[in-house]
Design a protein around this motif. Structure first.
Motif, PDB file in Angstrom:
ATOM      1  N   LEU A   5     -29.957  -1.147 -51.505  1.00  0.00           N
ATOM      2  CA  LEU A   5     -29.102   0.023 -51.278  1.00  0.00           C
ATOM      3  C   LEU A   5     -29.808   1.309 -51.675  1.00  0.00           C
ATOM      4  N   LEU A   6     -30.542   1.258 -52.788  1.00  0.00           N
ATOM      5  CA  LEU A   6     -31.252   2.448 -53.248  1.00  0.00           C
ATOM      6  C   LEU A   6     -32.364   2.825 -52.274  1.00  0.00           C
ATOM      7  N   GLY A   7     -33.081   1.813 -51.762  1.00  0.00           N
ATOM      8  CA  GLY A   7     -34.152   2.088 -50.824  1.00  0.00           C
ATOM      9  C   GLY A   7     -33.651   2.723 -49.538  1.00  0.00           C
ATOM     10  N   ILE A   8     -32.595   2.132 -48.968  1.00  0.00           N
ATOM     11  CA  ILE A   8     -32.014   2.683 -47.739  1.00  0.00           C
ATOM     12  C   ILE A   8     -31.419   4.061 -48.002  1.00  0.00           C
ATOM     13  N   GLY A   9     -30.722   4.179 -49.138  1.00  0.00           N
ATOM     14  CA  GLY A   9     -30.109   5.467 -49.480  1.00  0.00           C
ATOM     15  C   GLY A   9     -31.139   6.555 -49.686  1.00  0.00           C
ATOM     16  N   ALA A  10     -32.286   6.193 -50.279  1.00  0.00           N
ATOM     17  CA  ALA A  10     -33.329   7.194 -50.518  1.00  0.00           C
ATOM     18  C   ALA A  10     -33.875   7.736 -49.197  1.00  0.00           C
ATOM     19  N   VAL A  11     -34.072   6.851 -48.220  1.00  0.00           N
ATOM     20  CA  VAL A  11     -34.612   7.286 -46.929  1.00  0.00           C
ATOM     21  C   VAL A  11     -33.609   8.163 -46.188  1.00  0.00           C
ATOM     22  N   PHE A  12     -32.394   7.648 -46.048  1.00  0.00           N
ATOM     23  CA  PHE A  12     -31.391   8.404 -45.292  1.00  0.00           C
ATOM     24  C   PHE A  12     -30.909   9.628 -46.072  1.00  0.00           C
ATOM     25  N   GLY A  13     -30.842   9.497 -47.411  1.00  0.00           N
ATOM     26  CA  GLY A  13     -30.441  10.643 -48.220  1.00  0.00           C
ATOM     27  C   GLY A  13     -31.475  11.748 -48.174  1.00  0.00           C
ATOM     28  N   GLY A  14     -32.751  11.365 -48.241  1.00  0.00           N
ATOM     29  CA  GLY A  14     -33.805  12.364 -48.146  1.00  0.00           C
ATOM     30  C   GLY A  14     -33.806  13.061 -46.798  1.00  0.00           C
ATOM     31  N   ALA A  15     -33.546  12.277 -45.742  1.00  0.00           N
ATOM     32  CA  ALA A  15     -33.478  12.869 -44.406  1.00  0.00           C
ATOM     33  C   ALA A  15     -32.324  13.860 -44.306  1.00  0.00           C
ATOM     34  N   ALA A  16     -31.190  13.488 -44.915  1.00  0.00           N
ATOM     35  CA  ALA A  16     -30.017  14.371 -44.874  1.00  0.00           C
ATOM     36  C   ALA A  16     -30.293  15.674 -45.621  1.00  0.00           C
ATOM     37  N   LEU A  17     -30.988  15.570 -46.748  1.00  0.00           N
ATOM     38  CA  LEU A  17     -31.304  16.777 -47.519  1.00  0.00           C
ATOM     39  C   LEU A  17     -32.225  17.715 -46.744  1.00  0.00           C
ATOM     40  N   GLU A  18     -33.020  17.139 -45.865  1.00  0.00           N
ATOM     41  CA  GLU A  18     -33.909  17.951 -45.033  1.00  0.00           C
ATOM     42  C   GLU A  18     -33.188  18.522 -43.819  1.00  0.00           C
ATOM     43  N   GLY A  19     -31.894  18.207 -43.710  1.00  0.00           N
ATOM     44  CA  GLY A  19     -31.114  18.723 -42.594  1.00  0.00           C
ATOM     45  C   GLY A  19     -31.217  17.898 -41.326  1.00  0.00           C
ATOM     46  N   LEU A  20     -31.791  16.688 -41.447  1.00  0.00           N
ATOM     47  CA  LEU A  20     -31.942  15.829 -40.271  1.00  0.00           C
ATOM     48  C   LEU A  20     -30.623  15.127 -39.975  1.00  0.00           C
ATOM     49  N   HIS A  21     -30.197  15.151 -38.730  1.00  0.00           N
ATOM     50  CA  HIS A  21     -28.956  14.490 -38.342  1.00  0.00           C
ATOM     51  C   HIS A  21     -29.185  12.980 -38.357  1.00  0.00           C
ATOM     52  N   MET A  22     -28.198  12.228 -38.889  1.00  0.00           N
ATOM     53  CA  MET A  22     -28.363  10.792 -39.030  1.00  0.00           C
ATOM     54  C   MET A  22     -28.550  10.088 -37.693  1.00  0.00           C
TER      55      MET A  22
END
Length: 254
Positions: A10-27
């Motif tokens: 969960l942490l690994g997946i969250g880190a990737v998608f969370g980091g993308a979200a912080l960069e303003g990338l749409h999921m």
């Protein structure tokens, strides 16, 4: 359940998608079915080519060990061996015959049966260590399957990236198709790296750790049963087995 496995995924997946979200990338940019098909399908295909089907099926079956720890632990093994030793000391080795019928672990069951049959201690050790080596070789195969899959996934991701770039280059005259091709190209690489480094390689490492634990317990069983056959005091047997918990499971009596 092994919380470290669940939390890690969960942490690994969250880190990737969370980091993308912080960069303003749409999921939606990261959810590319085409890239997933290329990476997962290609990795599965490469793994199928690399290993016999029975080995792959065993690896999938053993995957549950990454999420669920074994029921038995070293303390449980020590407790059982001491009970066997006390019973044998009171009623003789033949009294363990009933234990051989009720114990669930096939390795321990075979060892008790050999003790009851009165096999020479050295022969007992040799026989059980052959059994142990066979078990180790079989169990290593499952970890190797996932480690191999982890090696294939990034490369398959690059194949997906190249396919995406080919799609882009073939549609340079149509700007509306460029975005999708570029997305598949980069997302395939991400999927390949995630598959390898969040799932496959960690699963292989966790299975190796489980194997180390199981080997330690089986070595304790061998040493305990030989001590019982030699008529050693249960208290001394307990101290001998507890030494395995302090030295990382190095074999004794060699």
């Amino acid at each position: 359940m092994d919380l470290s496995t669940i939390i890690g995924i969960l942490l690994g997946i969250g880190a990737v998608f969370g980091g993308a979200a912080l960069e303003g990338l749409h999921m939606s940019a990261l959810l590319q079915p085409t890239a997933a098909i290329i990476v997962l399908g290609g990795t599965a295909a490469a793994t199928l080519v690399s290993y016999p089907l029975p080995t792959l099926l065993t690896a999938l079956k053993d995957l549950k060990k990454a999420f669920i720890p074994p029921n038995e632990d070293p303390e449980g093994v020590i407790k059982n061996i001491i009970n066997y030793a006390a019973k044998a000391r009171r009623n003789g080795l033949i009294s363990l015959e009933q234990e051989a019928q009720t114990v669930k672990d096939s390795f321990t069951k075979k060892g008790i049966s050999l003790v009851v049959d009165g096999i020479d201690p050295q022969k007992l050790r040799e026989t059980m260590e052959i059994e142990l080596g066979s078990f180790e070789a079989h169990a290593k195969g499952s970890a190797e399957v996932f480690e191999s899959a982890g090696g294939f996934a990034p490369t398959i991701g690059i194949i997906g990236a190249v396919l995406g770039l080919i799609h882009v280059m073939s549609n340079l005259s149509d700007p509306s198709k460029l975005g999708g091709g570029i997305a598949v190209a980069f997302v395939a690489t991400i999927y390949g790296l995630m598959t390898a480094n969040i799932f496959c390689i960690p699963f292989g490492t966790k299975l190796k750790h489980r194997l180390k634990e199981e080997l330690l317990q089986k070595e304790m069983v061998i040493e305990g049963l030989i001590a019982i056959q030699n008529g050693e005091n249960p208290h001394f047997i307990e101290q001998k087995l507890r030494a395995y918990l302090h030295d990382g499971g190095e074999k004794k009596g060699k």
